[in-house]
Design a protein around this motif. Structure first.
Motif, PDB file in Angstrom:
ATOM      1  N   GLU A 166      -7.295 -12.944   1.832  1.00 41.69           N
ATOM      2  CA  GLU A 166      -7.322 -12.988   0.163  1.00 41.69           C
ATOM      3  C   GLU A 166      -8.756 -14.148  -0.097  1.00 41.69           C
ATOM      4  OE1 GLU A 166      -7.133 -10.201  -2.004  1.00 41.69           O
ATOM      5  OE2 GLU A 166      -5.136 -10.534  -1.206  1.00 41.69           O
ATOM      6  N   GLY A 193      -9.602  -4.901   5.519  1.00 42.33           N
ATOM      7  CA  GLY A 193      -8.539  -3.939   6.462  1.00 42.33           C
ATOM      8  C   GLY A 193      -7.425  -4.722   6.306  1.00 42.33           C
ATOM      9  N   THR A 194      -7.752  -6.193   6.567  1.00 38.38           N
ATOM     10  CA  THR A 194      -6.699  -7.077   7.665  1.00 38.38           C
ATOM     11  C   THR A 194      -5.510  -7.252   5.990  1.00 38.38           C
ATOM     12  OG1 THR A 194      -7.995  -8.255   8.915  1.00 38.38           O
ATOM     13  CG2 THR A 194      -5.840  -9.382   8.039  1.00 38.38           C
ATOM     14  N   LEU A 195      -5.612  -6.620   4.423  1.00 42.81           N
ATOM     15  CA  LEU A 195      -5.219  -6.886   4.257  1.00 42.81           C
ATOM     16  C   LEU A 195      -5.341  -5.167   2.924  1.00 42.81           C
ATOM     17  CD1 LEU A 195      -7.542  -8.871   0.994  1.00 42.81           C
ATOM     18  CD2 LEU A 195      -5.181  -9.352   2.417  1.00 42.81           C
ATOM     19  N   GLY A 196      -4.662  -4.080   4.323  1.00 43.99           N
ATOM     20  CA  GLY A 196      -4.455  -2.885   4.107  1.00 43.99           C
ATOM     21  C   GLY A 196      -5.061  -2.680   3.385  1.00 43.99           C
ATOM     22  N   ARG A 197      -6.788  -2.459   2.897  1.00 40.48           N
ATOM     23  CA  ARG A 197      -7.632  -2.419   1.729  1.00 40.48           C
ATOM     24  C   ARG A 197      -7.923  -1.520   1.743  1.00 40.48           C
ATOM     25  NH1 ARG A 197      -7.726  -7.638  -1.680  1.00 40.48           N
ATOM     26  NH2 ARG A 197      -9.427  -6.176  -2.993  1.00 40.48           N
ATOM     27  N   PHE A 198      -8.226  -0.322   3.090  1.00 39.31           N
ATOM     28  CA  PHE A 198      -9.051   0.308   3.894  1.00 39.31           C
ATOM     29  C   PHE A 198      -9.985   0.655   3.133  1.00 39.31           C
ATOM     30  CE2 PHE A 198      -5.108  -0.421   6.700  1.00 39.31           C
ATOM     31  CZ  PHE A 198      -6.249  -1.596   7.632  1.00 39.31           C
ATOM     32  N   GLY A 228      -8.279   3.126   9.626  1.00 42.02           N
ATOM     33  CA  GLY A 228      -6.390   2.820   8.879  1.00 42.02           C
ATOM     34  C   GLY A 228      -6.091   3.464   8.463  1.00 42.02           C
ATOM     35  N   GLN A 229      -7.239   4.653   7.593  1.00 44.54           N
ATOM     36  CA  GLN A 229      -6.672   5.844   6.173  1.00 44.54           C
ATOM     37  C   GLN A 229      -5.991   6.718   7.541  1.00 44.54           C
ATOM     38  OE1 GLN A 229      -9.604   6.095   3.073  1.00 44.54           O
ATOM     39  NE2 GLN A 229     -11.656   4.087   4.411  1.00 44.54           N
ATOM     40  N   LYS A 230      -5.824   6.533   8.818  1.00 46.90           N
ATOM     41  CA  LYS A 230      -6.217   8.012   9.695  1.00 46.90           C
ATOM     42  C   LYS A 230      -7.003   8.949   9.832  1.00 46.90           C
ATOM     43  CE  LYS A 230      -0.490   6.453  10.072  1.00 46.90           C
ATOM     44  NZ  LYS A 230      -1.019   5.753  10.864  1.00 46.90           N
TER      45      LYS A 230
END
Length: 429
Positions: A166, A193-198, A228-230
């Motif tokens: 972060e 991306g590591t934070l899942g905020r793709f 990451g967003q598929k």
């Protein structure tokens, strides 16, 4: 001649030699400066200032260890010269001796506060894994100039190396605000991306592309964010563009293979993985190659790829699962059983028991198959595949009462599927 008098003579002579002349002269190269330093040392043997010059000349040539020896010799005579300690610090840093370099810089800093380069100190503390110290020194630079790009990026990398993602993302953003043309969009994207905020990561990678930065790593990042967003077809498109820039790059080929396979483009995935096998066999994702062959019905080649993956990574359950199902598709139930039994020793979960139950059913031992499905269902009670497998195995074992109980479980998990299986088995739950 006393040391002070000889030093004064040398200084006067140097001033005369370096007096401006009307003809423009090209700047001396590091090699020329080195030869000049040697000449000074020969002309004034024993003078500490000539040794210091020699140290800087060696440092300019990238000879860190030799430069460090020269500065240490100089400091023997001039231990309170902060410039000597600074030169020693740079030499030790060039020699990849960060702990000693930090010690030298700190001695110079103690003699003359502000003599140590805070960005250099931050970098050295990063090498030593001392994140808080690194950040503190980068903050010193930022106190002088809040838009110092080197300090902002150094701080961001320090946070990233400490897995403080972060804070790393915030520092990378600050670097981009300070200098949008030279900020690190790639690292910012991966941090997000590591934070899942793709979605934000995708925006960072795209911004870098829009800024005209080096496209290859940004395209790889763009594909990563879309994976990451598929959004697998769009991810594959980004990786294709990266491959167009570097067709033989194994990383780009492998990433395209993953995205294409996830998008159902199995032929393209296979061709990408085969590229990796050809150009960098040590990097070949053998398990993924096996699944690509399997998806196209090329079972012998799939089995070879899975077997190679098992040889290379014997503790990885995934290639064993792929190998087992491939052998099952080939009708080689004995080899499939061996693979699934070994799979259970590595990963005793519901999915592994489902695989074992299936092959035992194919081998016409429904009682053993039912026991495998029952064990799997105890581990994964919400898995409809296990419930269906149990119902079918119990029906084949001529135990309709127990089969009805399994069907009731399946109906609770997937009513439409439960009704279909009940009709096929001729049972009323």
């Amino acid at each position: 001649m006393t040391r002070r008098f000889s030093w004064l003579c040398a200084t006067l002579l140097g001033s005369l030699l370096l007096a401006p002349i009307p003809v423009a002269a090209a700047p001396l190269t590091p090699e020329a400066n080195y030869r000049k330093a040697l000449d000074y040392q020969a002309a004034y043997p024993g003078e500490s200032w000539t040794i210091k010059n020699l140290g800087y000349a060696l440092l300019a040539l990238g000879k860190g260890d030799e430069a460090a020896r020269a500065f240490r010799l100089y400091l023997y005579d001039e231990p309170r010269d902060p410039g000597g300690w600074t030169g020693l610090g740079y030499s030790l840093a060039a020699a990849n001796r960060p702990a000693e370099a930090v010690e030298a810089f700190l001695k110079g800093e103690g003699l003359q506060p502000g003599s140590a380069d805070p960005n250099q100190m931050g970098y050295l503390y990063r090498l030593l894994g001392r994140t808080d110290d690194a950040v503190a020194w980068f903050d010193r630079s930022l106190a002088r100039d809040p838009r110092d790009l080197q300090a902002l990026l150094g701080k961001a990398y320090a946070y990233g190396e400490a897995k403080r993602t972060e804070e790393a993302a915030a520092a990378f953003r600050a670097a981009l605000e300070a200098d949008p043309a030279r900020g690190d969009y790639v690292s910012l994207g991966y941090a997000l991306g590591t934070l899942g905020r793709f979605d934000e990561a995708e925006g960072a990678f795209q911004a870098g592309l829009d800024r005209g930065q080096e496209p290859f790593p940004l395209l790889l990042g763009l594909g990563y964010a879309r994976m990451g967003q598929k959004r697998f077809p769009e991810a594959a498109e980004a990786f294709r563009k990266a491959r167009a820039l570097r067709p033989e790059d194994p990383e780009a080929a492998a990433k395209l293979g993953y995205a294409a396979g996830a998008a159902g483009l199995h032929q393209e995935a296979l061709e990408a993985f085969l590229t990796v096998r050809r150009v960098a066999p040590e990097q070949c994702p053998w398990t993924s190659l096996g699944y690509a062959f399997q998806a196209l019905g090329r079972y012998p080649e799939a089995a070879e790829a899975f077997e190679e993956a098992v040889r290379k990574t014997p503790d990885d359950p995934e290639p064993l699962k792929g190998l087992g199902y491939t052998r099952l598709s080939q009708g080689k139930t004995g080899e499939a059983l061996t693979a699934f039994q070994r799979l259970l020793t590595l990963r005793p979960d519901g999915e592994s028991y489902a695989a074992l139950g299936r092959v035992l059913g194919e081998r016409k031992v429904p009682g053993e198959a039912a026991e495998a499905f029952r064990r799997g269902l105890a581990l994964a009670p919400g898995n409809p595949d296990l419930a269906e497998g149990l119902a079918r195995a119990l029906a084949a074992s001529r135990n309709p009462k127990a089969a009805r109980e399994a069907l009731r479980i399946l109906l609770g998990l997937d009513p439409a599927r439960g009704e279909r299986v009940a009709r096929e088995l001729g049972l009323k739950p």
